[in-house]
Design an enzyme around this catalytic site. Structure first.
Site, mmCIF file in Angstrom:
data_model
loop_
_atom_site.group_PDB
_atom_site.id
_atom_site.type_symbol
_atom_site.label_atom_id
_atom_site.label_comp_id
_atom_site.label_asym_id
_atom_site.label_seq_id
_atom_site.Cartn_x
_atom_site.Cartn_y
_atom_site.Cartn_z
ATOM 1 N N GLY A 162 -14.328 -16.085 -9.405
ATOM 2 C CA GLY A 162 -13.294 -15.142 -9.808
ATOM 3 C C GLY A 162 -13.553 -14.576 -11.188
ATOM 4 O O GLY A 162 -14.700 -14.429 -11.633
ATOM 5 N N SER A 163 -12.487 -14.291 -11.904
ATOM 6 C CA SER A 163 -12.611 -13.586 -13.177
ATOM 7 C C SER A 163 -13.267 -14.407 -14.277
ATOM 8 O O SER A 163 -13.637 -13.858 -15.313
ATOM 9 C CB SER A 163 -11.230 -13.109 -13.638
ATOM 10 O OG SER A 163 -10.739 -12.104 -12.771
ATOM 11 N N THR A 164 -13.428 -15.730 -14.083
ATOM 12 C CA THR A 164 -14.155 -16.500 -15.098
ATOM 13 C C THR A 164 -15.598 -16.014 -15.199
ATOM 14 O O THR A 164 -16.225 -16.140 -16.259
ATOM 15 C CB THR A 164 -14.153 -18.007 -14.784
ATOM 16 O OG1 THR A 164 -14.770 -18.242 -13.514
ATOM 17 C CG2 THR A 164 -12.734 -18.550 -14.772
ATOM 18 N N PHE A 165 -16.132 -15.439 -14.111
ATOM 19 C CA PHE A 165 -17.513 -14.956 -14.139
ATOM 20 C C PHE A 165 -17.665 -13.706 -15.007
ATOM 21 O O PHE A 165 -18.785 -13.337 -15.356
ATOM 22 C CB PHE A 165 -18.020 -14.674 -12.717
ATOM 23 C CG PHE A 165 -19.500 -14.412 -12.655
ATOM 24 C CD1 PHE A 165 -20.394 -15.469 -12.641
ATOM 25 C CD2 PHE A 165 -20.002 -13.111 -12.628
ATOM 26 C CE1 PHE A 165 -21.765 -15.233 -12.604
ATOM 27 C CE2 PHE A 165 -21.364 -12.873 -12.591
ATOM 28 C CZ PHE A 165 -22.252 -13.947 -12.575
ATOM 29 N N LYS A 166 -16.572 -13.073 -15.355
ATOM 30 C CA LYS A 166 -16.661 -11.864 -16.165
ATOM 31 C C LYS A 166 -17.315 -12.108 -17.521
ATOM 32 O O LYS A 166 -17.862 -11.178 -18.129
ATOM 33 C CB LYS A 166 -15.276 -11.250 -16.342
ATOM 34 C CG LYS A 166 -14.732 -10.638 -15.044
ATOM 35 C CD LYS A 166 -13.272 -10.228 -15.158
ATOM 36 C CE LYS A 166 -12.760 -9.672 -13.825
ATOM 37 N NZ LYS A 166 -11.304 -9.392 -13.837
#
Length: 491
Positions: free
Chosen positions: A218-222
């Site tokens: 999810g957005s942690t990969f951003k």
């Protein structure tokens, strides 16, 4: 000697020669294979004939041995708070074998390792009972407890790392199991074993979700996409406008279902603001601009696509895939075919906190015999994931996520420490039909500039209301408590 007797003598001589050859073959060539054969009961009888060595956390044993009530095996294994430590130790069972540290360090724990030869010889000469050695872990007991209690009855995992060394400080997976319940060889042990098998328990308590389960990050990969953008010159600074439309039509699509955002004003947002409010559009566009090949290259510098990561327990491979343009754009926001273990996302966070240097994670500090070290693990650098300059920029962005009013990670704030973080709510199921996963990654820095801990938390909370599931809401407080436990233990 007459001819018939001579023939008999020659034949008997050949039989004796064959017997000698067979005997030497079994004793010297096949000795190791026979010793390791699971059907060789003598091996297990010897293994459980003496107390097993201990696994150590914070200088104290979290394992032990007690005499068996019946059977050929004299001793069986015990654990202190087995469910909390099972993701670290694994199990050691008279009936069902062993896994994880209990299996990998079996030679040390049983006292049969060649490195214990001189000690065992001395013990034999003095008449002392043979003892196993000890496995001294890198784990922090307070952090492990905070993670285990924080997850509670939720399904999920926590991995915490010391960024400067790679030492694993906490490794928790829930629901868990108590390895003491099937350490023996009775019908009761068999019933307990069957009760935790996936075919009988859909929650699969024996799955180590921290090391062996892969999730869409999810957005942690951003933060990885932001790193790739900075390293490849897609943006020159974190306060530069990214020229991103809102909504954003994915490349090679007709634009009928453009990518949207849940929070903030993301049109032409800066990189810092986009991470702070988690703009999908900005990071999908950046991933497309960077391209699949360079996104893979950056992800691999953080540890993705490595099928041989041992801690020494083997971790599942985290994947940033070869993909087409629209899928690569979605990979860049932690969706599509992008998959990561909690350990992997803790590694990403640790590298950023360590000024871009990624250290290999490990959980065995020393192997000892009578408190004397037999082997010591030295920290090992895996890669320079990003430059020191890029790491500093990423830190500023992650700290804004926690400290700025519009940031999504305020639940991880700690008095007296600087915390950087990133929330994530990863889609789950076809067309996001199932309840999403809640993620939070973070690190804490002290006033002297050191970063003692980096954490990744993922929560699969099927009992929560869908609208209440968020990385900041479910996973953030757990990460905070783990970081605080590590900080407090250093005082």
């Amino acid at each position: 000697m007459n001819k018939p007797l001579r023939r008999i003598a020659v034949f008997c001589g050949l039989l004796i020669l064959a017997l000698l050859l067979r005997n030497n073959y079994l004793q010297y060539v096949k000795a190791d294979d026979l010793a390791d054969d699971t059907e060789n009961r003598r091996v297990n009888i010897a293994r459980y004939s003496t107390p097993r060595g201990d696994i150590i956390v914070d200088g104290k044993a979290i394992t032990g041995s007690v005499e068996s009530e019946s059977g050929d095996y004299k001793y069986k294994r015990t654990w202190t708070n087995g469910p909390m430590w099972a993701p670290v130790t694994g199990y050691s069972s008279q009936a069902f074998g062993a896994n994880q540290l209990e299996k990998l360090e079996d030679g040390i724990l049983t006292g049969t390792d060649d490195r214990l030869f001189f000690r065992n010889t001395l013990d034999m000469l003095t008449g002392k009972e043979k003892e196993g050695g000890s496995v001294v872990t890198t784990l922090n007991g307070a952090a492990q407890k905070a993670a285990f209690e924080g997850l509670g009855d939720k399904k999920g995992a926590v991995a915490a790392i010391e960024p400067s060394t790679g030492k694993i400080l906490a490794l928790v997976s829930t629901p868990s199991y108590d390895p003491s319940k099937f350490a023996g060889n009775s019908n009761k042990d068999a019933e307990a074993w069957n009760a935790v098998q996936k075919k009988n328990n859909p929650d699969d308590p024996m799955l180590n979700r921290a090391l062996r389960e892969v999730y869409p990050p999810g957005s942690t990969f951003k933060v990885v996409t932001a790193a790739a953008a900075l390293e490849n010159g897609e943006v020159s600074g974190i306060d530069e406008a990214t020229k991103t439309p809102d909504p954003y039509p994915l490349p090679l699509t007709d634009g009928s279902k453009p990518l949207t955002n849940q929070h903030g004003e993301c049109k032409n947002a800066t990189l810092k603001y986009a991470l702070m409010v988690s703009c999908n559009t900005v990071f999908a566009k950046l991933a497309d601009n960077i391209g699949n090949e360079k996104m893979i290259e950056q992800a691999e510098k953080f540890g993705f696509n490595n099928p041989e990561l041992d801690t020494p327990v083997r971790a599942a491979e985290s994947i940033y895939p070869e993909d087409n343009r629209p899928q690569n754009a979605m990979d860049g926001i932690g969706q599509a075919s992008n998959r990561a273990t909690p350990l992997q996302m803790a590694m990403v966070t640790a590298a950023i906190a360590n000024d871009g240097k990624l250290m290999k994670p490990y959980m065995v500090d020393q192997l000892t015999s009578n408190l004397d070290p037999i082997a010591t693990t030295d920290p090992e650098e895996l890669s320079q994931a990003v430059s020191g300059e890029t790491a500093q920029k990423l830190q500023k962005m992650m700290e804004a996520v926690v400290n700025e009013p519009q940031g999504t990670g305020s639940s991880a704030r700690i008095d007296g420490a600087t915390v950087g973080g990133k929330t994530g709510t990863a889609q789950h199921g076809l067309n996001n039909s199932e309840k999403p996963y809640a993620w939070f990654i973070s690190y804490a820095k002290l006033s002297d500039g050191s970063a003692p801990v980096a954490v990744a938390v993922v929560v699969e909370d099927g009992a929560a209301n869908r609208d209440d599931i968020s990385g900041g809401g479910l996973a953030g407080p757990i990460a905070r408590d783990v970081m605080k436990a590590v900080i407090d233990s250093k005082k």
